[in-house]
Motif scaffolding. Structure first.
Motif, short mmCIF file in Angstrom:
data_model
loop_
_atom_site.label_atom_id
_atom_site.label_comp_id
_atom_site.label_asym_id
_atom_site.label_seq_id
_atom_site.Cartn_x
_atom_site.Cartn_y
_atom_site.Cartn_z
N THR A 244 19.55 -12.09 123.86
CA THR A 244 18.51 -12.83 124.57
C THR A 244 17.68 -13.57 123.54
O THR A 244 17.23 -12.99 122.55
CB THR A 244 17.61 -11.88 125.38
N LEU A 245 17.50 -14.85 123.76
CA LEU A 245 16.64 -15.68 122.92
C LEU A 245 15.36 -15.95 123.69
O LEU A 245 15.40 -16.24 124.89
CB LEU A 245 17.33 -17.00 122.59
N LYS A 246 14.22 -15.86 123.02
CA LYS A 246 12.93 -16.10 123.65
C LYS A 246 12.10 -17.05 122.81
O LYS A 246 12.20 -17.05 121.59
CB LYS A 246 12.13 -14.80 123.81
N LYS B 19 8.00 -19.24 123.04
CA LYS B 19 6.73 -19.46 123.74
C LYS B 19 6.36 -20.94 123.67
O LYS B 19 6.56 -21.58 122.64
CB LYS B 19 5.62 -18.62 123.11
N ASP C 292 3.06 -15.22 129.01
CA ASP C 292 2.98 -14.34 127.85
C ASP C 292 2.05 -13.16 128.11
O ASP C 292 2.14 -12.14 127.44
CB ASP C 292 2.51 -15.13 126.63
N VAL D 215 6.63 -18.27 128.47
CA VAL D 215 7.77 -17.72 127.75
C VAL D 215 9.05 -18.10 128.48
O VAL D 215 9.17 -17.89 129.68
CB VAL D 215 7.68 -16.18 127.64
N SER E 96 13.10 -17.31 128.31
CA SER E 96 14.12 -16.47 127.69
C SER E 96 15.48 -16.84 128.28
O SER E 96 15.59 -17.23 129.43
CB SER E 96 13.83 -14.98 127.88
N ASP F 252 19.57 -15.55 128.36
CA ASP F 252 20.64 -14.61 128.05
C ASP F 252 21.87 -15.42 127.68
O ASP F 252 22.30 -16.29 128.44
CB ASP F 252 20.94 -13.73 129.27
N LYS G 160 18.32 -22.57 120.46
CA LYS G 160 17.26 -22.58 119.45
C LYS G 160 16.84 -24.02 119.12
O LYS G 160 15.65 -24.30 118.95
CB LYS G 160 17.71 -21.86 118.19
N GLN H 29 15.05 -13.49 118.71
CA GLN H 29 16.36 -13.11 119.22
C GLN H 29 16.41 -11.60 119.35
O GLN H 29 15.96 -10.88 118.47
CB GLN H 29 17.46 -13.60 118.28
#
Length: 102
Positions: free
Chosen positions: A4-6, A8, A38, A73, A75, A77, A88, A101
Motif C-alpha cells: 500500500t502506498l500512501k 498526504k 489525516d 490521504v 492510499s 493498494d 509515486k 509504502q
C-alpha cells in the motif's frame, strides 16, 4: 508483492487529480484507491482550492466555511512494482507530502 502506498495532500483538488491520473492513465482500479482525512474531522484539506476559492467575475467570492481541518490521504493498494513507481510519480506530480509504502 502487494503493498500500500500512501500520500498526504493539502487540498482536495490535488488528491482528486491524483486519483484521476491513476485511474485514467495508469489503469488502476478505483476499488484499489482510498481517500480519507489525516485526522478524525471532516476535511477538504488544509488549504483552499477549487470551488472554495474566488473565481473571476461573475463568480461568487471565496467561501469561508470550508472544512480546513487536516490533509487528505490517498492510499493505493498495488501489486505491480512498475506501477508502484508510477503511483509515486503521480503523488509527486500533485505535490504530495509524507509519501510512504507499507
Amino acid at each position: 508483492m502487494p503493498t500500500t502506498l500512501k500520500a498526504k495532500f493539502d487540498t482536495r483538488r490535488e488528491a482528486e487529480m491524483t486519483v484521476e491520473r491513476l485511474v485514467q492513465e495508469q489503469h488502476i482500479e478505483r476499488t484499489d484507491i482510498f481517500i480519507t482525512t489525516d485526522g478524525p474531522a471532516n476535511s477538504v484539506g488544509s488549504e483552499t482550492a477549487g470551488a472554495d476559492t474566488e473565481g473571476q467575475d461573475p463568480s461568487p467570492a471565496s467561501r469561508d466555511d470550508a472544512a480546513l481541518e487536516d490533509k487528505i490521504v490517498v492510499s493505493v493498494d498495488i501489486a505491480d512494482e512498475a506501477k508502484a513507481a508510477k503511483v509515486k510519480a503521480a503523488f509527486a506530480e500533485f505535490d504530495a507530502s509524507d509519501i510512504a509504502q507499507g
